[in-house]
Design a protein around this motif. Sequence first.
Motif, PDB file in Angstrom:
ATOM      1  N   ARG A 157       0.801  -1.221   0.000  1.00  0.00           N
ATOM      2  CA  ARG A 157       0.000   0.000   0.000  1.00  0.00           C
ATOM      3  C   ARG A 157       0.836   1.276   0.000  1.00  0.00           C
ATOM      4  O   ARG A 157       0.257   2.374   0.056  1.00  0.00           O
ATOM      5  CB  ARG A 157      -0.932   0.000   1.213  1.00  0.00           C
ATOM      6  N   ASP A 158       2.150   1.153  -0.040  1.00  0.00           N
ATOM      7  CA  ASP A 158       2.979   2.367  -0.027  1.00  0.00           C
ATOM      8  C   ASP A 158       3.981   2.363  -1.185  1.00  0.00           C
ATOM      9  O   ASP A 158       5.094   2.837  -1.072  1.00  0.00           O
ATOM     10  CB  ASP A 158       3.708   2.510   1.306  1.00  0.00           C
ATOM     11  N   MET A 159       3.555   1.840  -2.322  1.00  0.00           N
ATOM     12  CA  MET A 159       4.412   1.757  -3.508  1.00  0.00           C
ATOM     13  C   MET A 159       4.293   3.027  -4.339  1.00  0.00           C
ATOM     14  O   MET A 159       3.208   3.595  -4.466  1.00  0.00           O
ATOM     15  CB  MET A 159       3.999   0.543  -4.354  1.00  0.00           C
ATOM     16  N   MET A 160       5.413   3.481  -4.880  1.00  0.00           N
ATOM     17  CA  MET A 160       5.392   4.541  -5.870  1.00  0.00           C
ATOM     18  C   MET A 160       5.869   3.972  -7.194  1.00  0.00           C
ATOM     19  O   MET A 160       6.836   3.205  -7.242  1.00  0.00           O
ATOM     20  CB  MET A 160       6.298   5.706  -5.479  1.00  0.00           C
ATOM     21  N   ILE A 161       5.165   4.327  -8.261  1.00  0.00           N
ATOM     22  CA  ILE A 161       5.485   3.827  -9.593  1.00  0.00           C
ATOM     23  C   ILE A 161       5.725   5.017 -10.513  1.00  0.00           C
ATOM     24  O   ILE A 161       4.889   5.923 -10.601  1.00  0.00           O
ATOM     25  CB  ILE A 161       4.343   2.956 -10.153  1.00  0.00           C
ATOM     26  N   GLU A 162       6.879   5.027 -11.180  1.00  0.00           N
ATOM     27  CA  GLU A 162       7.134   6.022 -12.209  1.00  0.00           C
ATOM     28  C   GLU A 162       6.918   5.377 -13.572  1.00  0.00           C
ATOM     29  O   GLU A 162       7.250   4.207 -13.773  1.00  0.00           O
ATOM     30  CB  GLU A 162       8.546   6.590 -12.092  1.00  0.00           C
ATOM     31  N   ILE A 163       6.362   6.154 -14.483  1.00  0.00           N
ATOM     32  CA  ILE A 163       5.971   5.654 -15.799  1.00  0.00           C
ATOM     33  C   ILE A 163       6.640   6.485 -16.879  1.00  0.00           C
ATOM     34  O   ILE A 163       6.647   7.710 -16.803  1.00  0.00           O
ATOM     35  CB  ILE A 163       4.433   5.732 -15.984  1.00  0.00           C
ATOM     36  N   TRP A 164       7.221   5.828 -17.886  1.00  0.00           N
ATOM     37  CA  TRP A 164       7.738   6.489 -19.082  1.00  0.00           C
ATOM     38  C   TRP A 164       7.045   5.867 -20.286  1.00  0.00           C
ATOM     39  O   TRP A 164       6.834   4.659 -20.335  1.00  0.00           O
ATOM     40  CB  TRP A 164       9.247   6.284 -19.230  1.00  0.00           C
ATOM     41  N   GLN A 165       6.732   6.703 -21.271  1.00  0.00           N
ATOM     42  CA  GLN A 165       6.081   6.165 -22.453  1.00  0.00           C
ATOM     43  C   GLN A 165       6.320   7.069 -23.663  1.00  0.00           C
ATOM     44  O   GLN A 165       6.650   8.249 -23.531  1.00  0.00           O
ATOM     45  CB  GLN A 165       4.587   6.033 -22.222  1.00  0.00           C
ATOM     46  N   ALA A 166       6.107   6.491 -24.837  1.00  0.00           N
ATOM     47  CA  ALA A 166       6.099   7.256 -26.078  1.00  0.00           C
ATOM     48  C   ALA A 166       4.693   7.784 -26.327  1.00  0.00           C
ATOM     49  O   ALA A 166       3.728   7.346 -25.699  1.00  0.00           O
ATOM     50  CB  ALA A 166       6.543   6.372 -27.237  1.00  0.00           C
ATOM     51  N   ASN A 167       4.580   8.709 -27.271  1.00  0.00           N
ATOM     52  CA  ASN A 167       3.250   9.191 -27.650  1.00  0.00           C
ATOM     53  C   ASN A 167       2.624   8.237 -28.660  1.00  0.00           C
ATOM     54  O   ASN A 167       3.171   7.168 -28.953  1.00  0.00           O
ATOM     55  CB  ASN A 167       3.312  10.632 -28.165  1.00  0.00           C
ATOM     56  N   ALA A 168       1.482   8.609 -29.199  1.00  0.00           N
ATOM     57  CA  ALA A 168       0.760   7.716 -30.105  1.00  0.00           C
ATOM     58  C   ALA A 168       1.532   7.436 -31.384  1.00  0.00           C
ATOM     59  O   ALA A 168       1.274   6.435 -32.066  1.00  0.00           O
ATOM     60  CB  ALA A 168      -0.608   8.303 -30.429  1.00  0.00           C
ATOM     61  N   ASP A 169       2.493   8.302 -31.728  1.00  0.00           N
ATOM     62  CA  ASP A 169       3.331   8.091 -32.917  1.00  0.00           C
ATOM     63  C   ASP A 169       4.611   7.322 -32.610  1.00  0.00           C
ATOM     64  O   ASP A 169       5.446   7.124 -33.500  1.00  0.00           O
ATOM     65  CB  ASP A 169       3.701   9.445 -33.542  1.00  0.00           C
ATOM     66  N   GLY A 170       4.782   6.909 -31.351  1.00  0.00           N
ATOM     67  CA  GLY A 170       5.980   6.174 -30.972  1.00  0.00           C
ATOM     68  C   GLY A 170       7.181   7.046 -30.716  1.00  0.00           C
ATOM     69  O   GLY A 170       8.326   6.572 -30.772  1.00  0.00           O
ATOM     70  N   HIS A 171       6.970   8.332 -30.395  1.00  0.00           N
ATOM     71  CA  HIS A 171       8.059   9.266 -30.132  1.00  0.00           C
ATOM     72  C   HIS A 171       8.109   9.609 -28.646  1.00  0.00           C
ATOM     73  O   HIS A 171       7.064   9.838 -28.024  1.00  0.00           O
ATOM     74  CB  HIS A 171       7.876  10.561 -30.930  1.00  0.00           C
TER      75      HIS A 171
END
Length: 209
Positions: free
Chosen positions: A67-81
């Motif tokens: 219950r005390d987890m932090m998650i960082e997220i990285w992603q590309a946009n819809a064009d894959g950039h």
Amino acid sequence: MGARDTDLKETPSQTAGPFVHIGLTPRAAGFEADVAELGQDIAGPHAAGERIRVEGTVLDGEGALVRDMMIEIWQANADGHYAHPSGGGPVDIGFRGWGRAATDFESGLWSVSTVKPGAVQGMDGHAHAPHLSLWLVARGINIGLHTRLYFSDETAANAADPVLACIAPAERRATLIATRSDPSDRCGLPVYRFDIQLQGADETVFFDV
């Protein structure tokens, strides 16, 4: 004269401690007023593509909620950039491509709203299936855990993904697939469910990066 490299001792490691939410996701810790919190808006209001919600829980080796987890997220946009000078191309105005989520102290649920990423051209020259890159940290975890989230409705792209292809036995690849469901009454967006298992028979695949 400084000590030689061979004389230097490794710095002791520590867990994230109880202050991860206070410092990095203060609103999750109950600090509402005049707090600047980075990582709440991944895509921005002008990003093209399908708007989605991703949610799930994190379970320890006994199946108990973390219950005390932090998650960082990285992603590309819809064009894959990616939102980076070497990210493959231009991105939408306001697209950060990065965000943070914290598990709820009561329900253990974490969630983010964003746009579904496109396929990415990897540094190896191969196309990588649409995915989110996740980094997890909490008390009891000395070194942050890295994993990926793939999408259940990208069957052909997942089958050709070079990272998924490296995972053996093949049955373990399923731990990286988020399952899509119809728009929920709560958010009106398609929901991808991704539960993370830290240990045990169904442990999520983590990467040594």
